[in-house]
Structure formats: structure tokens, C-alpha cells
Design an enzyme around this catalytic site. Structure first.
Site, PDB file in Angstrom:
ATOM      1  N   PRO A   1       0.842  -1.208   0.000  1.00  0.00           N
ATOM      2  CA  PRO A   1       0.000   0.000   0.000  1.00  0.00           C
ATOM      3  C   PRO A   1       0.874   1.253   0.000  1.00  0.00           C
ATOM      4  O   PRO A   1       1.513   1.579   0.982  1.00  0.00           O
ATOM      5  CB  PRO A   1      -0.804  -0.121   1.303  1.00  0.00           C
ATOM      6  CG  PRO A   1       0.028  -0.990   2.185  1.00  0.00           C
ATOM      7  CD  PRO A   1       0.783  -1.920   1.283  1.00  0.00           C
TER       8      PRO A   1
ATOM      9  N   ASP B   1       5.886   2.240   2.068  1.00  0.00           N
ATOM     10  CA  ASP B   1       4.970   1.124   2.326  1.00  0.00           C
ATOM     11  C   ASP B   1       4.252   1.399   3.643  1.00  0.00           C
ATOM     12  O   ASP B   1       4.869   1.396   4.713  1.00  0.00           O
ATOM     13  CB  ASP B   1       5.776  -0.176   2.404  1.00  0.00           C
ATOM     14  CG  ASP B   1       4.892  -1.414   2.522  1.00  0.00           C
ATOM     15  OD1 ASP B   1       3.722  -1.273   2.919  1.00  0.00           O
ATOM     16  OD2 ASP B   1       5.397  -2.519   2.234  1.00  0.00           O
ATOM     17  N   HIS B   2       2.942   1.630   3.579  1.00  0.00           N
ATOM     18  CA  HIS B   2       2.188   2.022   4.769  1.00  0.00           C
ATOM     19  C   HIS B   2       2.003   0.873   5.755  1.00  0.00           C
ATOM     20  O   HIS B   2       1.530   1.090   6.881  1.00  0.00           O
ATOM     21  CB  HIS B   2       0.825   2.585   4.363  1.00  0.00           C
ATOM     22  CG  HIS B   2       0.378   3.727   5.214  1.00  0.00           C
ATOM     23  ND1 HIS B   2       0.856   3.966   6.476  1.00  0.00           N
ATOM     24  CD2 HIS B   2      -0.527   4.718   4.984  1.00  0.00           C
ATOM     25  CE1 HIS B   2       0.285   5.026   6.993  1.00  0.00           C
ATOM     26  NE2 HIS B   2      -0.564   5.524   6.108  1.00  0.00           N
ATOM     27  N   ARG B   3       2.349  -0.346   5.369  1.00  0.00           N
ATOM     28  CA  ARG B   3       2.313  -1.448   6.326  1.00  0.00           C
ATOM     29  C   ARG B   3       3.430  -1.304   7.347  1.00  0.00           C
ATOM     30  O   ARG B   3       3.316  -1.783   8.486  1.00  0.00           O
ATOM     31  CB  ARG B   3       2.466  -2.787   5.604  1.00  0.00           C
ATOM     32  CG  ARG B   3       1.335  -3.152   4.669  1.00  0.00           C
ATOM     33  CD  ARG B   3       1.661  -4.405   3.876  1.00  0.00           C
ATOM     34  NE  ARG B   3       2.867  -4.234   3.058  1.00  0.00           N
ATOM     35  CZ  ARG B   3       3.374  -5.195   2.284  1.00  0.00           C
ATOM     36  NH1 ARG B   3       2.790  -6.392   2.251  1.00  0.00           N
ATOM     37  NH2 ARG B   3       4.457  -4.963   1.560  1.00  0.00           N
TER      38      ARG B   3
END
Length: 469
Positions: free
Chosen positions: A264, A438-440
Site C-alpha cells: 500500500p 509502504d504504509h504497512r
């Protein structure tokens, strides 16, 4: 035992399955030495030169420049004992000619002696140079009766109605003729001109297709001339051009699609005043020890990234499903636009380099990439990437993460713009940074702090180095 050995396309690293023949560095009849470069091959990651596994004389070249070959497929035949008399073949089997060898491909069959084997068993081979363990994929055969098989020294009809003898040069091997009889340079000429060799009748020895046959096929007076190939530099009659997706571009496309729909992405932007950085670079260029060094704004951006990663190590990490792998080392990737497409070689352990060492490493990296000599190892294992879109006059962008990385920084063009400095509007050198992450792994706060620190470094590099160490 035959002294003619077939040299298969080796596995050039990380499970690559095929490569394109870019340039042959030897010709049929040349005498070569052990480990002498014989061919330049483009894989999905790089263009590399492959050395000879044996010394001897080139007996045949199986694939023309521009052909894509699967790993393990023979690409050249080498006579390891030239001048030693007739080749030791089974009784009744003549030594193959260069023309016949160039016109056939050898399909492994039961009882066949494969590369890296002797009559009594397998001998050690270099990594990736051994025989294939899976069946070779072959193109669909013609069904118009022009196809035939030849084993041993028996006479067969080659495609196009001409007769030729093909032996393959391998003991107990099964040889199949699945393409017209023509030398590699002729095949390349036909490919460049868009000529279908199956449509030609050869006028050369044993019915082989000659250069004149190909040129005759494209003359305006010839009604059966094949249209220009869609891969040519010009557009076809339909005003369209088809460019094969292969090599670097194919790998890039696959990686970008996988990354875009797996991680994401979030992108943030920051516009900063880099006037002091530009002045610092000018002073650096004037120093005697730096006069022969390529100094660019990208160098300070790289240094800023290294400094900010030390403060926020999570930026330099990888999502591994059940865990987040944070890396102490920084393999800094620099995106480079080349004639073969976009590649991202990286500087190993860049965080341990001094500013001068970093400058030298970046210069070598870019030079090697532009010359098409980047090795697969140099494009593997990256942990953080910088893409310099500013060299194209672009302010910034929303870059896609390279697979396995959690962040990538876009560095935009440096422009002179009106800027509020010390309470007054003045012309200043300004650029815009774009950070995708990466929003994770990286939330908005962490990403924002990292981008802010990179910007702060570029705003006043001397102060940042004194404060951060």
C-alpha cells in the site's frame, strides 16, 4: 569421444531462465582461449559478457544476434583440439559442417551425451553450465510437409524444399531441423528487414539461404516481399509499431505491477530551499582533492538519506509477512535510465562510505549503467532507492517502490524561484522531494519525520552534519 563441445547458455544468477544474444564477440573459425569473452547477453537484469568454458576453435554458432535463448540451450560449438585430424565420431557418421551445425538444435534424448558428461558419467561443471533438467520448449513445427528429422548421417530435407545433411555433432543425439538453413548473420539481416526465412528458397550451398536471397526478397519488384517487421525503427503500413516486451523492460513491468498491487503506497511531498547545498557543492568543486570528482546535487541527497536513515532505521526495512526485517546496512539504489530501459543498481553498504567514497561509487555506478555493463549482483539486494527525475526537468513524482524496499525518494529539478528568506522575498534555489513508502511498515508520522530531516539536511548541510554527526 567427440572433441566438439557445445557450450550452453549458463544461468547468470537468481533463477534467470532466458537471455537475448546482443553481440557475438567471436566468429566461426576463430581460435579462442579459456575464459575469453565470447558473447554479450542481455538478461532481464543486465547485459553481461560470457567467457568461454574451453579453449579451442569455434566450430559453429547456433543463435544469431537478437535471438532469445533459454538457459541451458547450446549457443556455440567449440572444437577443443583443432588441427588434430578428423573428429572422433561413431563409424559411418561424418563430421558436421559449420553450416549444418548452425542450422540445427540438439534435443536431449535417451542415451545422449549432454554437456558436462562423459561416457562413464557426469563430470563437475561450473555453476549454471551443466545440462538442463527440464524439457526444452520449442516453437510449433510447420505442418506443411516441409519439416523432417535427421539422425546420424542420414540425408534429410530441410524446410524450403532444399536438401541438407545434419548430424548435430553429439553421440547418439537426436537432431531436429526446425528452422531454415542460414548462417547467423543472414538470420539477423532477415530479422532486421522483416523477412520470413520459411518463405525463401535458398540458393547457397546445400540449399542454404544467403544474404542475396534475403535482400532480393525485400526489393520493390518482388511481389512476395515480406512487410517490414513491427519491431523495426519505422512504423508499418498500419501506422503502428509493436515493440517486444523483454529483458529489462519486461522485468521492470513485472516488478512494478507486483509492487503497486502488493504494498500500500503513500506519497508525501516537501519543497525545500537548497541554496546552501548548491553553494556547498561549489566550494567542494574548488577543493584540490575534488577537482577530478563528479559532484552533483544528487550526492548531497544521497548523503542526506544516509543521515536520515540512521535516525529512523525503520525506513530501511522489508515486509516479510510475519515479520518486519530492519537492516543495519544500506544498499543505496540509484535509478538510471539507459537505452535498455530503467535499471536500479545499488551501492553496497553505502552508509559506511565517506562523502568522497560515495561520490566515486555513484560515478562508477552511473557510468557502468550507461555502458550497459551493470552486473546482476549490482542490481540485487537494494534497501532504499533514489530516483533523480530532476535531470529530465521534472519537479517531482510519485515513484513506485522497488520490490522488497519500504521507501523510495524522488528528487526533482532544482530551480531558481521566489522564496521567503529572512522575512523577504528573494530568488532562491528550490527543489521538491517526493517520498513513497509502504504504509504497512511506515506510518504517516515516521514518513513525515524522515522526509523532513532529508529536507533539513539539504537546507543547511553543514549544520546538519554538525548536529547529527
Amino acid at each position: 569421444m567427440s572433441r566438439i563441445k557445445e557450450f550452453p547458455l549458463p544461468d547468470l544468477g537468481e533463477g534467470l531462465t532466458e537471455g537475448e544474444i546482443l553481440k557475438w564477440l567471436v566468429n566461426v573459425g576463430d581460435t579462442i582461449e579459456l575464459n575469453q569473452p565470447i558473447v554479450e547477453v542481455e538478461t532481464a537484469k543486465a547485459a553481461v559478457e560470457i567467457p568461454a568454458k574451453w579453449a579451442g576453435q569455434v566450430s559453429a554458432i547456433f543463435h544469431a544476434e537478437g535471438e532469445t535463448v533459454e538457459v541451458g540451450t547450446p549457443i556455440i560449438a567449440i572444437d577443443t583440439a583443432p588441427g588434430a585430424g578428423p573428429v572422433d565420431e561413431p563409424a559411418g557418421r561424418p563430421a558436421p559442417s559449420a553450416e549444418s551445425l548452425a542450422a540445427v538444435t540438439v534435443a536431449p534424448a535417451e542415451g545422449m551425451v549432454e554437456p558436462g558428461m562423459t561416457g562413464g558419467g557426469r563430470t563437475p561443471v561450473l555453476v549454471g553450465y551443466g545440462p538442463r533438467t527440464t524439457a526444452a520448449k520449442r516453437r510449433a513445427r510447420r505442418t506443411d510437409g516441409s519439416e523432417s528429422k535427421a539422425t546420424g548421417g542420414s540425408e534429410s530435407k530441410a524446410t524450403g524444399g532444399s536438401e541438407s545433411k545434419a548430424t548435430g555433432g553429439a553421440a547418439n543425439g537426436t537432431v531436429t531441423v526446425d528452422r531454415p538453413l542460414a548462417k547467423p548473420p543472414v538470420r539477423k539481416l532477415a530479422k532486421d528487414l522483416g523477412v520470413d526465412l520459411f518463405a525463401l528458397t535458398g540458393t547457397g550451398p546445400n540449399g542454404s539461404i544467403t544474404r542475396e536471397d534475403v535482400q532480393e526478397a525485400v526489393r520493390p519488384a518482388a511481389p512476395t516481399a515480406a512487410p517490414v517487421a513491427a519491431t523495426a525503427a519505422s512504423f508499418g503500413p498500419d501506422r503502428e509499431q509493436r515493440i517486444p516486451v523483454k529483458g529489462v523492460r519486461k522485468l521492470t513491468a513485472e516488478n512494478m505491477v507486483a509492487s503497486a498491487f502488493t504494498a500500500p503506497h503513500v506519497t508525501e511531498f516537501l519543497t525545500v530551499d537548497v541554496t546552501r547545498s548548491m553553494r556547498a557543492l561549489d566550494r567542494l568543486r574548488e577543493m584540490p582533492d575534488w577537482r577530478d570528482v563528479r559532484v552533483s546535487p544528487l550526492l548531497l541527497v544521497a548523503k542526506a538519506v544516509m543521515a536520515a536513515i540512521k535516525r529512523y532505521p525503520m525506513i530501511n526495512s522489508t515486509w516479510a509477512g510475519e515479520a518486519i526485517v530492519v537492516k543495519e546496512y544500506v544498499n543505496l539504489g540509484i535509478a538510471a535510465a539507459t537505452e535498455r530501459g530503467l535499471i536500479v543498481p545499488n551501492i553496497k553498504d553505502a552508509g559506511r562510505l565517506t562523502l568522497r567514497e560515495l561520490a566515486d561509487a555513484m560515478t562508477a555506478l552511473v557510468t557502468t549503467a550507461k555502458e550497459g555493463r551493470t552486473s546482476p549482483a549490482d542490481m540485487s539486494g537494494g534497501t532504499f532507492t533514489i530516483t533523480n527525475v530532476g535531470v529530465f526537468g521534472v519537479d517531482t513524482g510519485t515513484p513506485i517502490l522497488p520490490p522488497g524496499e519500504s521507501a523510495i525518494l524522488a528528487f526533482g529539478a532544482v530551480r531558481e524561484m521566489p522564496w521567503v528568506h529572512k522575512g523577504k522575498v528573494k530568488p532562491r534555489q528550490v527543489t521538491t522531494l517526493g517520498l513513497s513508502f509502504d504504509h504497512r511498515i511506515i506510518d504517516g508520522e515516521l514518513g513525515s519525520k524522515f522526509l523532513r530531516d532529508v529536507g533539513a539536511f539539504l537546507t543547511d548541510p553543514e549544520a546538519a552534519l554538525l548536529a547529527w554527526g
